[in-house]
Design a protein around this motif. Structure first.
Motif, PDB file in Angstrom:
ATOM      1  N   SER A   1       0.851  -1.196   0.000  1.00 50.55           N
ATOM      2  CA  SER A   1       0.000   0.000   0.000  1.00 50.55           C
ATOM      3  C   SER A   1       0.877   1.232   0.000  1.00 50.55           C
ATOM      4  O   SER A   1       2.034   1.193   0.429  1.00 50.55           O
ATOM      5  N   GLU A   2       0.316   2.316  -0.482  1.00 48.47           N
ATOM      6  CA  GLU A   2       1.052   3.577  -0.469  1.00 48.47           C
ATOM      7  C   GLU A   2       1.294   4.046   0.961  1.00 48.47           C
ATOM      8  O   GLU A   2       2.333   4.659   1.243  1.00 48.47           O
ATOM      9  N   GLU A   3       0.368   3.726   1.848  1.00 44.81           N
ATOM     10  CA  GLU A   3       0.537   4.121   3.253  1.00 44.81           C
ATOM     11  C   GLU A   3       1.777   3.472   3.855  1.00 44.81           C
ATOM     12  O   GLU A   3       2.568   4.127   4.547  1.00 44.81           O
TER      13      GLU A   3
ATOM     14  N   THR B   1       6.148  11.342  -0.472  1.00 48.43           N
ATOM     15  CA  THR B   1       5.166  11.049  -1.505  1.00 48.43           C
ATOM     16  C   THR B   1       5.129   9.544  -1.717  1.00 48.43           C
ATOM     17  O   THR B   1       6.061   8.825  -1.323  1.00 48.43           O
ATOM     18  N   ALA B   2       4.067   9.091  -2.337  1.00 45.29           N
ATOM     19  CA  ALA B   2       3.959   7.665  -2.660  1.00 45.29           C
ATOM     20  C   ALA B   2       3.178   7.515  -3.949  1.00 45.29           C
ATOM     21  O   ALA B   2       2.361   8.379  -4.305  1.00 45.29           O
ATOM     22  N   GLU B   3       3.438   6.424  -4.632  1.00 46.37           N
ATOM     23  CA  GLU B   3       2.704   6.111  -5.855  1.00 46.37           C
ATOM     24  C   GLU B   3       2.653   4.610  -6.038  1.00 46.37           C
ATOM     25  O   GLU B   3       3.492   3.883  -5.507  1.00 46.37           O
ATOM     26  N   THR B   4       1.656   4.194  -6.790  1.00 52.37           N
ATOM     27  CA  THR B   4       1.487   2.780  -7.115  1.00 52.37           C
ATOM     28  C   THR B   4       1.651   2.607  -8.615  1.00 52.37           C
ATOM     29  O   THR B   4       1.100   3.377  -9.400  1.00 52.37           O
ATOM     30  N   VAL B   5       2.398   1.588  -8.995  1.00 50.24           N
ATOM     31  CA  VAL B   5       2.565   1.249 -10.401  1.00 50.24           C
ATOM     32  C   VAL B   5       2.056  -0.173 -10.593  1.00 50.24           C
ATOM     33  O   VAL B   5       2.389  -1.069  -9.826  1.00 50.24           O
TER      34      VAL B   5
ATOM     35  N   ARG C   1       1.614  -5.292  -8.824  1.00 56.12           N
ATOM     36  CA  ARG C   1       1.323  -4.030  -8.136  1.00 56.12           C
ATOM     37  C   ARG C   1       2.484  -3.718  -7.193  1.00 56.12           C
ATOM     38  O   ARG C   1       2.811  -4.510  -6.325  1.00 56.12           O
ATOM     39  N   VAL C   2       3.081  -2.567  -7.393  1.00 58.59           N
ATOM     40  CA  VAL C   2       4.215  -2.164  -6.576  1.00 58.59           C
ATOM     41  C   VAL C   2       4.017  -0.721  -6.125  1.00 58.59           C
ATOM     42  O   VAL C   2       3.671   0.146  -6.926  1.00 58.59           O
ATOM     43  N   CYS C   3       4.226  -0.493  -4.842  1.00 53.88           N
ATOM     44  CA  CYS C   3       4.091   0.836  -4.261  1.00 53.88           C
ATOM     45  C   CYS C   3       5.477   1.368  -3.916  1.00 53.88           C
ATOM     46  O   CYS C   3       6.316   0.643  -3.378  1.00 53.88           O
ATOM     47  N   PHE C   4       5.684   2.631  -4.225  1.00 54.65           N
ATOM     48  CA  PHE C   4       6.955   3.308  -3.997  1.00 54.65           C
ATOM     49  C   PHE C   4       6.724   4.490  -3.073  1.00 54.65           C
ATOM     50  O   PHE C   4       5.748   5.220  -3.223  1.00 54.65           O
ATOM     51  N   GLY C   5       7.634   4.694  -2.142  1.00 48.54           N
ATOM     52  CA  GLY C   5       7.611   5.863  -1.275  1.00 48.54           C
ATOM     53  C   GLY C   5       8.903   6.626  -1.453  1.00 48.54           C
ATOM     54  O   GLY C   5       9.957   6.034  -1.684  1.00 48.54           O
ATOM     55  N   LEU C   6       8.824   7.949  -1.355  1.00 48.18           N
ATOM     56  CA  LEU C   6      10.001   8.790  -1.475  1.00 48.18           C
ATOM     57  C   LEU C   6       9.952   9.831  -0.375  1.00 48.18           C
ATOM     58  O   LEU C   6       8.970  10.572  -0.262  1.00 48.18           O
ATOM     59  N   ALA C   7      10.996   9.871   0.443  1.00 50.17           N
ATOM     60  CA  ALA C   7      11.049  10.819   1.552  1.00 50.17           C
ATOM     61  C   ALA C   7      12.280  11.707   1.421  1.00 50.17           C
ATOM     62  O   ALA C   7      13.387  11.215   1.159  1.00 50.17           O
TER      63      ALA C   7
ATOM     64  N   GLU D   1       9.827   7.077   5.181  1.00 48.76           N
ATOM     65  CA  GLU D   1      10.060   7.954   6.341  1.00 48.76           C
ATOM     66  C   GLU D   1      11.009   7.298   7.335  1.00 48.76           C
ATOM     67  O   GLU D   1      11.917   7.943   7.867  1.00 48.76           O
ATOM     68  N   GLY D   2      10.787   6.016   7.594  1.00 52.43           N
ATOM     69  CA  GLY D   2      11.637   5.287   8.531  1.00 52.43           C
ATOM     70  C   GLY D   2      13.070   5.186   8.048  1.00 52.43           C
ATOM     71  O   GLY D   2      14.010   5.340   8.832  1.00 52.43           O
TER      72      GLY D   2
END
Length: 157
Positions: free
Chosen positions: A72-74, A123-127, A111-117, A81-82
């Motif tokens: 999930s993007e969450e 931000t987050a996105e799903t591809v 389905r892959v979710c990416f986070g960028l801090a 963040e961690g």
């Protein structure tokens, strides 16, 4: 942009990078540490394949995992963040997804979710890469992550 060019761009800006990976199992860290001199930019990588590792190493909240699931993007946001908080990096990227096989109706293969801090926020996105097969989804995830990192580096003065 190759990993080498990404590292050079980050080096030129005095930036360090950290990553947190689940479905790619360290492949992104491997790509980033392949070029000589990577240690001047790559700070560390977390391979947090299990939910317990996400909680223990990155501080992902159990409630987030319960409410949204690991893919999930969450969760991707909390992983990024961690990684940022637990490193010396200015940019942290996370990956969590379903490389396959073994998808569900709610979480399909690919389905892959990416986070960028960064210091500017998260931000987050799903591809949806689709059912390309495990190796291809993992490789596509690494390539996408390198693009996201390049964009983040280029946005940073």
């Amino acid at each position: 942009m190759s990993a080498e060019a990404l590292l050079q761009a980050a080096r030129d800006r005095g930036l360090r990078i950290a990553v947190a990976e689940s479905c790619t199992g360290g492949l992104l860290a491997g790509a980033l540490t392949m070029p000589a001199g990577a240690s001047t930019v790559f700070d560390r990588g977390f391979v947090t394949y299990s939910n317990a590792a996400k909680v223990d190493l990155l501080g992902v909240r159990i409630q987030t995992l319960t409410d949204h699931g690991a893919v999930s993007e969450e969760v991707a946001r909390e992983m990024a963040e961690g990684a940022l908080a637990r490193s010396e990096a200015e940019i942290a990227l996370s990956i969590t997804g379903v490389a396959g096989p073994g998808a569900s109706a709610r979480k399909p293969e690919g389905r892959v979710c990416f986070g960028l801090a960064t210091e500017d926020g998260v931000t987050a996105e799903t591809v949806e890469f689709g059912a390309l097969g495990r190796d291809a989804v993992r490789a596509a995830s690494v390539e996408h992550a390198l693009r996201l990192l390049r964009q983040a580096v280029e946005r940073t003065p």
